[in-house]
Design an enzyme around this catalytic site. Structure first.
Site, short mmCIF file in Angstrom:
data_model
loop_
_atom_site.label_atom_id
_atom_site.label_comp_id
_atom_site.label_asym_id
_atom_site.label_seq_id
_atom_site.Cartn_x
_atom_site.Cartn_y
_atom_site.Cartn_z
N TYR A 76 -9.77 -7.70 25.46
CA TYR A 76 -8.41 -7.82 25.33
C TYR A 76 -8.02 -8.69 26.57
CZ TYR A 76 -4.17 -5.63 23.30
OH TYR A 76 -3.18 -5.82 22.78
N VAL B 125 0.77 -1.24 -0.04
CA VAL B 125 0.13 -0.07 0.06
C VAL B 125 0.94 1.16 0.09
CG1 VAL B 125 -1.73 1.20 1.38
CG2 VAL B 125 -1.86 -1.21 1.40
#
Lengths: 676, 658
Positions: free
Chosen positions: B556, B352
């Site tokens: 998390y 990218v």
């Protein structure tokens, strides 16, 4: 997913879950819990400070709070709404119905009732039993398990005493009292039903397969108690009391309910605790024998119970309770359960378990029963009964002693758990067994004879009946040995039935017998070859057979063992032959269960009267049902569910063919396992 | 590619004019590193700075990463936890708010939580042993071609090693104790899109392997070189492609080169009064291209969205050519969105180079907040309700009790008796008066952002909901410290490693109704696995609900344990060390091999509880084994066929994902 078709002889995923420890393992020591009861006050014991060990994650709640949680649960509400929509009823009415179901079902555990039981049971147990022996290490393991994860107690079921005793035991050891799944018929007993309810029993209807509301409420009730760790959940895998003292094939319904919270990961783990309760003398022994012969079981009633109090004067010997190692469901399931199905549907929706799950539940059920069997204590009398039944009508006492000692050795070789104190001589052991079981056998003139009083006079019919009664009662004790002996014995039987000694042929025959007897004895599903190898191993261990690459043959000195073992199972072979004969020739092609049992009973009865057969055990309705179930499984009989129960259709040709194989007239034709 | 590891970094004030201050603090580490003049000016002309290898580094991350960043741990060289001469914990450096502060209760917490003792220390080797580094094999013809392009490159051992890894525990362990089996042979620094085109063309021409490298913050083994790769491996470091090419104020978009790291992007946009609002925890170091390549998520996604919501246009160089759309529009119905082949492709399809991203005016006002709940269950119920009413603030997180206590342990020495008195009073009120059990209660931290008035209104709405679930407002300060916590935690692992405490984090997303069960079961699984592996002292096993969505949440987890407190210390210590090194080499050798068993067990547990393979860290090589289960055979085949078309010769051969 590939199509892992569940072919006959089911190919199972993963390693088989069950593998038996063949070397005799070390078992725990027993302690007599009645000893202390005999020394101190029962009242003080009943009123003792009871602060049980409980689940670490428990938030305490009242029985009624559980009920309303169940009623409000998404699971039950979902079914209520579904039914309301389908039947066009108002949800309130169905909700009302659900409330009624819950009220009928729910326990109301109360410390007061528990204390009442603690007191009365102390009195009664002391009266009935000499000793109640428990492995204390097992209790300690249980204590840890209860704190860690939800616990499911899975005792064997031989008597009504089972669950009373187990609760009594947990009370004694200061553990959380279990809630017990009991049959609804107890509610027929005035006062007693309610008392049991207060002691933690909850009641399930005997069959509710079709009733979705009942199923939803019941399942949620059990799961709510399990998830919250409210109390250990106790039920009987066998579903009912075994009338024959043989372990019954497991029922899966309740087991799959208690396993579900783990499958859905609502709990981290669940412990399954196999508990083996064995009775030196079973309280209901004569009732069972009558029942097996078709004299109906008296309905549970309080007055019946009061009448039965005369047995209080009788002696029922020792009870052994072996609390097995708690088995972690998580460990059992690791690698076996695909998690996908549970992740893609909201967890409160009722979901039919996948085939994988059903197979897993069945495997776990069999594993638990096999663990129960492994730890079931066998009394010396069990050996005596087995010997006596092979030497009817009478056996010389000295010979019996000698043979009993021999059988004790053999049983231990096979991994049987005989409780026989080191210093107890054979004579004492046998005599004490005879004293305890004087209603079954007696010592007369140096011979031990079966106690079938009234044989001399009376009509032949009555003689046959009395005889059968005595034999069935005696068989109840021999039966306790069978699951320990079944693998080597079926190898022995197969050896006798097979004309050659070729291993493959012996194995085919073994495998055939194992299939035929799959409802009679407990085999872990799908491991026929392993069972065969175990049987051969045990027979080799006791020098009864020798094996080479291709062949299996009995040794010279092993012939005694081999013929004893096959004789032990002879009643089943002969009984099944009679029943198959009846089905292949004597009956209409279609019949109901209600017609079948009396029909076959009459058939066998007549043969006994004529003296054509000596196989009294074929009169047992238990054997008759198992034989029929075996034919259904083998595909020779079709079972159809009708509005008024099951109807059976016999393929008489197929039955005769099986019969021929059984009679060893034609060789067993079965695909042989690839490698032996 | 850089993984956007976790959520945003924090720091900053809650006062009305705090937006600027907050940005200043976030980017405070820039002090003493003045930007090259002229770089602030925006220029649409491509590749202005083409000048060979000597071009001055303009972004925060220099070509020689090690001059600024730790070579064997997380973050800046000058920022770390230490125990000072008095044995008190202290955070060094001046980059963070915690810098230079004493943390009086931290030592006790470590000892209590891990059973660790400060007497037992193990230190990493001081520097990389250059002799151990695998030699660089680069084909001479390619080198000549490369030199002709004037693109900066290096075959230096350190440069290559420091681009051979991300920040998984086993990778750091290898840096400290061992050596990677395979590392890049050459590092190149393109400065613009055209440079990348040239490099990819050369790689195709010579059949070489390219592994794109952004911020190097991957936690999925995505940057590890496949050991069996026989071709020359080129590490394509995008860090010098870091300009904002233009800002379009009318459409509120900005076109940015993909190598820019988060802090530079925010800082430079702020100069024009804008922000992207994308703040992953790693934003100081992770790059825009990395966010795109891993489907990153930012802390403030409730206002700004995740990377897939932010991206308007992507330009990617692939072996087949350049892939991009013909316009910069908010949405289009032209078949499956090709951006979704690119986002999450983890460097397997191409590089990218430029991204057009949505921007917003810098918010007028920011305010932190926190709520104490009597237990985790109530906290989750509250977050669920907030999500249901769709009134989640910029960020809302719920930490469990263990993490709450951990946060407490990181409280700096209080400045005055008055503050300490106030703290005592608060504690008394919550635990004694309200009856919260300090060993059960949990805390939600909040961050509001926007117009001052709206923020205050919003704040009231959220606190009202919290009250219904038994929550008590617990002040701005606690909220702010909560955000700081997630951000220094990465520095803590390095301290732990010095004292035989190893730790790791991982994340998942899960439907609301399974959040509680998943949290409990995964934490329990970690405890149990540690016990089974012979870890004597119960591990720290903790979680937080860190993002809320309509249909679920992101959770998390952290776990850490002391691998010294084991029954047979010397033996097991060696065993675990060997085990970790083995593991590391295994991961390097065959990318599909199992990574750390514990994390694997935890992931198994997550999947069994209906959680996802990853919410924002990505798959890399660490989680490949579960891809089939996650997206089905056919799904995997779809991705494979894209790879086969775009890159038939596997030039982008980092072996991630598929």
């Amino acid at each position: 997913m590939a199509t892992a078709a569940a072919a006959p002889g089911r190919a199972r995923r993963g390693a088989p879950m069950y593998s038996k420890e063949l070397t005799s393992k070390k078992r725990d020591e027993f302690e007599d819990i009645l000893e202390e009861r005999r020394l101190s006050s029962d009242l003080r014991y009943a009123m003792k400070c009871y602060t049980p060990v409980i689940y670490k994650g428990l938030s305490p709640c009242k029985p009624n709070a559980i009920k309303s949680a169940v009623l409000q649960s998404e699971q039950v509400q979902y079914v209520i709404k579904q039914l309301a929509k389908e039947m066009g009823e108002s949800p309130d009415i169905i909700q009302e119905e659900a409330t009624e179901i819950l009220d009928e079902m729910g326990h109301r555990m109360q410390l007061g009732a528990v204390r009442f039981f603690a007191f009365t049971l102390s009195k009664i147990f002391k009266q009935l039993f000499q000793r109640v022996c428990v492995n204390e290490e097992g209790m300690q393991r249980l204590q840890h398990a209860i704190q860690e994860h939800p616990v499911v107690l899975l005792p064997s079921h031989r008597s009504y005493v089972d669950f009373l005793m187990l609760s009594y035991l947990l009370y004694t050891y200061d553990l959380a009292l279990p809630v017990i799944a009991a049959g609804i018929d107890f509610l027929g007993m005035k006062i007693v039903g309610e008392l049991l309810r207060r002691a933690g029993a909850f009641f399930m209807r005997r069959s509710f397969g079709g009733n979705r509301l009942y199923w939803a409420v019941f399942a949620e009730y059990v799961k709510t108690m399990l998830r919250s760790g409210y109390a250990p959940i106790e039920f009987f895998l066998e579903g009912t009391r075994s009338r024959t003292a043989k372990t019954l094939t497991p029922k899966f319904g309740l087991l799959s309910i208690v396993m579900e919270p783990f499958f859905k990961r609502e709990v981290f783990d669940t412990y399954l605790v196999p508990i083996s309760i064995s009775y030196e003398r079973i309280l209901e022994e004569s009732l069972y024998a009558y029942e097996l012969l078709g004299v109906p079981k008296p309905k549970e009633s309080t007055s019946g119970l009061l009448k039965a109090r005369r047995i209080l004067s009788d002696n029922f010997g020792t009870i052994h309770i072996y609390v097995g190692q708690p088995v972690s469901l998580r460990t059992l399931a690791s690698g076996r359960i695909s998690r996908c199905p549970y992740n893609l549907v909201p967890r409160h929706l009722p979901q039919k378990p996948s085939e994988d799950i059903q197979e897993f539940v069945s495997d776990v059920a069999y594993k638990m029963e096999l663990l129960q069997i492994e730890n079931m204590v066998l009394s010396p009398w069990v050996l005596v009964a087995a010997l006596l039944l092979q030497n009817l009508p009478a056996m010389e006492f000295e010979l019996l002693l000698e043979k009993t000692l021999w059988l004790k050795g053999l049983t231990r070789t096979f991994g049987g758990f005989i409780e026989w104190p080191d210093n107890l001589c054979a004579k004492k052991a046998v005599l004490s067994g005879l004293t305890l079981h004087s209603n079954i056998a007696q010592l007369v003139d140096g011979h031990v004879v079966l106690n079938d009083k009234g044989v001399e006079d009376g009509a032949t019919g009555e003689i046959v009946f009395k005889r059968a009664l005595a034999i069935l009662m005696c068989a109840t004790y021999r039966n306790q040995l069978l699951n320990v002996f079944v693998r080597p014995s079926l190898v022995a039987l197969a050896l006798q039935m097979t004309p050659s000694f070729r291993k493959e042929e012996v194995y085919s025959c073994f495998s055939f017998l194992r299939d035929v007897f799959s409802d009679e004895f407990i085999f872990f599903p799908g491991i026929s070859l392993k069972d065969f190898e175990e049987g051969c191993f045990l027979l080799t261990k006791c020098d009864a057979i020798q094996t080479s690459q291709q062949e299996i043959y009995p040794t010279d000195k092993g012939s005694v063992t081999v013929s004893f073992l096959s004789a032990m199972f002879r009643p089943f072979v002969e009984g099944y032959q009679l029943i198959f004969r009846y089905l292949s020739k004597e009956t209409k092609e279609a019949f109901t269960e209600k017609q079948f049992i009396p029909g076959v009973r009459n058939f066998v009865f007549q043969l006994l009267e004529k003296g054509v057969t000596q196989c009294y055990e074929a009169l047992s309705s238990d054997m008759q049902k198992n034989a029929l179930a075996a034919l259904v499984q083998l595909g020779a009989v079709k079972k159809k569910k009708m509005s008024n129960g099951f109807t059976y259709n016999v393929n008489q040709e197929a039955v005769s063919k099986i019969l021929d194989m059984f009679d060893a007239r034609i060789p067993v034709q079965k695909p042989v396992a690839a490698r032996l | 590619m850089a993984a956007a590891a976790g959520e945003a970094a924090g720091g900053g004030g809650g006062s009305p004019s705090s937006a600027r201050r907050r940005l200043r603090i976030i980017s405070g580490h820039l002090r003493g590193a003045p930007r090259a003049p002229g770089r602030g000016a925006l220029s649409p002309s491509p590749c202005k700075a083409q000048g060979g290898s000597a071009g001055p580094a303009s972004g925060s991350i220099p070509k020689k990463r090690q001059e600024l960043l730790k070579w064997n741990g997380w973050g800046y060289n000058d920022s770390k936890f230490i125990f000072n001469k008095k044995g008190q914990a202290e955070f060094t450096g001046k980059r963070y708010r915690l810098g230079g502060m004493i943390l009086p209760t931290f030592k006790e917490w470590i000892e209590k939580t891990f059973g660790a003792s400060l007497e037992h220390k193990t230190t990493s080797r001081a520097s990389l042993n250059v002799n151990d580094v695998p030699p660089s094999f680069v084909n001479e013809e390619f080198l000549q071609d490369l030199i002709a392009t004037k693109i900066s490159y290096s075959q230096d051992a350190e440069d290559r090693v420091f681009r051979a890894h991300g920040h998984c525990l086993h990778e750091i362990f290898v840096l400290r104790e061992g050596m990677f089996k395979r590392i890049p042979d050459i590092v190149v620094w393109p400065v613009c899109h055209e440079d990348v085109v040239k490099i990819v063309e050369l790689a195709c021409k010579h059949n070489l392997c390219i592994i794109p490298f952004g911020g190097g913050t991957s936690v999925s083994s995505a940057l590890e070189c496949p050991e069996e790769e026989k071709r020359t491996i080129i590490s394509l470091d995008t860090s010098q492609m870091n300009r904002i090419l233009w800002i379009d104020e009318k459409n509120l978009t900005a076109c940015v080169e993909a190598g820019i790291v988060g802090q530079d992007l925010e800082k430079q946009l702020a100069e024009s009064g804008f922000c992207t609002g994308h703040e992953p925890d790693s934003m100081e170091f992770s790059s825009l291209g990395g966010w795109v390549a891993t489907r990153a998520s930012g802390m403030k996604k409730n206002i700004y969205g995740n990377i897939e919501d932010l991206v308007i246009h992507i330009k990617m160089v692939t072996p087949r050519g350049i892939v991009e759309k013909n316009c910069q529009v908010p949405r289009m119905s032209t078949g499956p969105d090709i951006h979704h082949f690119i986002m999450g492709s983890e460097g397997t399809l191409g590089v990218v180079t430029e991204v057009t991203i949505k921007i917003r005016p810098v918010p007028e006002y920011q305010k932190y907040g926190s709520v104490v709940f009597p237990n985790f269950e109530r906290g989750v119920a509250c977050l669920r309700e907030v999500a249901k009413q769709r009134c989640a603030p910029a960020s809302i997180r719920l930490v469990d009790n263990a993490q709450f206590q951990f946060g407490h342990a990181l409280k700096p020495q209080v400045a005055s008796i008055f503050t300490s008195f106030l703290d005592g009073l608060k504690k008394f009120y919550i635990t004694k008066f309200k009856g919260f059990d300090p060993n059960i209660l949990c805390v939600a931290t909040l961050l509001f952002e926007g117009d001052r008035e709206k923020v205050l209104q919003h704040e009231k709405q959220v606190y009202d909901i919290a009250t219904k679930f038994g929550g008590l407002a617990a002040g701005e300060d606690n909220g702010q410290r909560g955000y700081m916590l997630t951000f220094v935690i990465a520095y803590l692992r390095d301290l732990g490693l010095d004292y035989y405490v190893i730790g790791e984090s991982f994340e998942t997303s899960v439907p609301w109704d399974r959040v509680l069960d998943l949290c409990r079961n995964v934490k329990e699984r970690i405890v149990r696995e540690c016990k089974e592996k012979g870890v004597q002292f119960a591990p720290l096993s903790t979680c937080r609900v860190t993002q809320t969505y309509d249909a679920g949440a992101c959770v998390y987890f952290y776990f850490a344990f002391n691998y010294r407190g084991i029954s047979d210390p010397i033996h097991v210590y060696e065993q675990i060390e060997k085990f970790l090194l083995n593991l590391a080499s295994k991961v390097l050798s065959t990318s599909s091999e199992a990574p750390m068993l514990l994390r694997r067990a935890a992931r198994e547990e997550i999947l069994a509880n209906g959680g996802s393979l990853s919410h924002h860290h990505g798959v890399g090589k660490l989680r490949k084994r579960w891809m089939k289960e996650s997206i089905s055979d056919v799904g995997l085949g779809m991705l494979r066929s894209v790879k086969e078309y775009v890159d038939p010769n596997n030039i982008f051969g980092n072996k991630n994902l598929l």
